[in-house]
Scaffold this motif. Sequence first.
Motif, PDB file in Angstrom:
ATOM      1  N   VAL A   1      94.640  -6.698  46.921  1.00 40.41           N
ATOM      2  CA  VAL A   1      92.932  -6.117  46.858  1.00 40.41           C
ATOM      3  C   VAL A   1      93.066  -4.801  45.787  1.00 40.41           C
ATOM      4  CG1 VAL A   1      91.287  -4.905  48.087  1.00 40.41           C
ATOM      5  CG2 VAL A   1      92.198  -7.060  49.009  1.00 40.41           C
ATOM      6  N   LEU A   2      94.244  -4.222  45.851  1.00 36.00           N
ATOM      7  CA  LEU A   2      94.414  -3.017  44.925  1.00 36.00           C
ATOM      8  C   LEU A   2      94.557  -3.534  43.710  1.00 36.00           C
ATOM      9  CD1 LEU A   2      96.338  -0.651  47.020  1.00 36.00           C
ATOM     10  CD2 LEU A   2      93.981  -0.300  46.487  1.00 36.00           C
ATOM     11  N   VAL A   3      95.338  -4.627  43.251  1.00 34.01           N
ATOM     12  CA  VAL A   3      95.666  -5.103  41.987  1.00 34.01           C
ATOM     13  C   VAL A   3      94.353  -5.804  41.254  1.00 34.01           C
ATOM     14  CG1 VAL A   3      96.979  -7.139  40.699  1.00 34.01           C
ATOM     15  CG2 VAL A   3      98.229  -5.409  42.165  1.00 34.01           C
ATOM     16  N   VAL A   4      93.728  -6.430  42.217  1.00 34.03           N
ATOM     17  CA  VAL A   4      92.375  -6.929  41.771  1.00 34.03           C
ATOM     18  C   VAL A   4      91.252  -6.088  41.339  1.00 34.03           C
ATOM     19  CG1 VAL A   4      90.345  -8.418  42.560  1.00 34.03           C
ATOM     20  CG2 VAL A   4      92.713  -9.335  42.918  1.00 34.03           C
ATOM     21  N   ALA A   5      91.197  -4.989  42.109  1.00 30.95           N
ATOM     22  CA  ALA A   5      90.394  -3.800  41.917  1.00 30.95           C
ATOM     23  C   ALA A   5      90.685  -2.988  40.748  1.00 30.95           C
ATOM     24  CB  ALA A   5      90.246  -2.582  43.053  1.00 30.95           C
ATOM     25  N   ALA A   6      91.969  -3.056  40.205  1.00 33.87           N
ATOM     26  CA  ALA A   6      92.689  -2.291  39.132  1.00 33.87           C
ATOM     27  C   ALA A   6      92.388  -3.001  37.909  1.00 33.87           C
ATOM     28  CB  ALA A   6      94.025  -1.892  39.381  1.00 33.87           C
TER      29      ALA A   6
ATOM     30  N   GLY B   1      89.909  -2.047  35.114  1.00 31.12           N
ATOM     31  CA  GLY B   1      90.472  -2.114  33.817  1.00 31.12           C
ATOM     32  C   GLY B   1      89.297  -2.731  32.503  1.00 31.12           C
ATOM     33  N   VAL B   2      88.916  -4.106  33.076  1.00 34.40           N
ATOM     34  CA  VAL B   2      88.224  -4.825  32.372  1.00 34.40           C
ATOM     35  C   VAL B   2      86.814  -4.230  31.991  1.00 34.40           C
ATOM     36  CG1 VAL B   2      86.423  -7.031  32.220  1.00 34.40           C
ATOM     37  CG2 VAL B   2      89.013  -6.992  32.786  1.00 34.40           C
ATOM     38  N   ILE B   3      86.255  -3.673  32.883  1.00 35.47           N
ATOM     39  CA  ILE B   3      84.958  -2.752  32.851  1.00 35.47           C
ATOM     40  C   ILE B   3      85.198  -1.568  31.704  1.00 35.47           C
ATOM     41  CG2 ILE B   3      83.335  -1.216  33.961  1.00 35.47           C
ATOM     42  CD1 ILE B   3      83.732  -3.054  36.426  1.00 35.47           C
ATOM     43  N   TYR B   4      86.432  -0.860  32.028  1.00 34.38           N
ATOM     44  CA  TYR B   4      86.748   0.352  31.260  1.00 34.38           C
ATOM     45  C   TYR B   4      86.784  -0.336  29.528  1.00 34.38           C
ATOM     46  CZ  TYR B   4      89.334   4.214  29.015  1.00 34.38           C
ATOM     47  OH  TYR B   4      89.439   5.292  28.216  1.00 34.38           O
ATOM     48  N   TRP B   5      87.656  -1.319  29.447  1.00 33.44           N
ATOM     49  CA  TRP B   5      87.938  -1.604  28.277  1.00 33.44           C
ATOM     50  C   TRP B   5      86.577  -2.254  27.448  1.00 33.44           C
ATOM     51  CZ3 TRP B   5      87.466  -6.917  26.445  1.00 33.44           C
ATOM     52  CH2 TRP B   5      87.859  -7.174  25.189  1.00 33.44           C
ATOM     53  N   LYS B   6      85.572  -2.900  28.257  1.00 34.02           N
ATOM     54  CA  LYS B   6      84.202  -3.311  27.730  1.00 34.02           C
ATOM     55  C   LYS B   6      83.340  -1.999  27.425  1.00 34.02           C
ATOM     56  CE  LYS B   6      83.725  -7.937  29.337  1.00 34.02           C
ATOM     57  NZ  LYS B   6      82.606  -8.885  29.961  1.00 34.02           N
ATOM     58  N   LYS B   7      83.537  -1.171  28.128  1.00 36.61           N
ATOM     59  CA  LYS B   7      82.642   0.069  27.781  1.00 36.61           C
ATOM     60  C   LYS B   7      83.265   0.911  26.535  1.00 36.61           C
ATOM     61  CE  LYS B   7      80.282   1.031  32.126  1.00 36.61           C
ATOM     62  NZ  LYS B   7      79.393   1.832  32.587  1.00 36.61           N
TER      63      LYS B   7
END
Length: 181
Positions: A120-125, A129-135
């Motif tokens: 669960v922690l890996v999926v959340a990370a 990360g994808v959201i941060y990279w897109k922003k």
Amino acid sequence: MPDIRCCPPPLPTVQPEVSIFLSGDGRRVWCFTTGFYPRSIEVNLVRDGLVLDESRSHGTLPNHDGTFQQRRWAHVEPGDTAPLSCRVEHPGLSEPLEVFLVRKSGSNVMTIVLVLVILVLVVAAVVGGVIYWKKKKQGRSGGETVEGRPIRSPPPHPPRPMPLNLPPNYDTQPPPDPRLF
């Protein structure tokens, strides 16, 4: 003339089915023998090769089909890891039968829980990360564009100072005379 109302013919010799298990809290070991005929049976609980003399039973009881059953139990320490078994001697067995307790490891449950938490922690990370990279990518390209020109939002207004409730001529008035107070 013979009396045929007496008794049904005896069953052939039937060997017992044997189960051994721990109670839910791990404080009792149980041996359950069932489905045997004739009634005579010897059931012992064994710890580390030695018969547990302090084991108890309610005796041999009848089953609905004419066979018999016996339950035997003994108290054990919850953390005890010594081998436990149920030793049975019965006319339906050519030699004594010994069934060993197979302990379920509690660490397997903990391992599964730990793996799930890490997953669960890996999926959340990864999602974060994808959201941060897109922003970040969106900010580098200037955000949205209209006809190739970036649309920029106006800078935020600076905070306005809070007015102080002072008299209008505060900075030109002399300080009050301390002797008046």
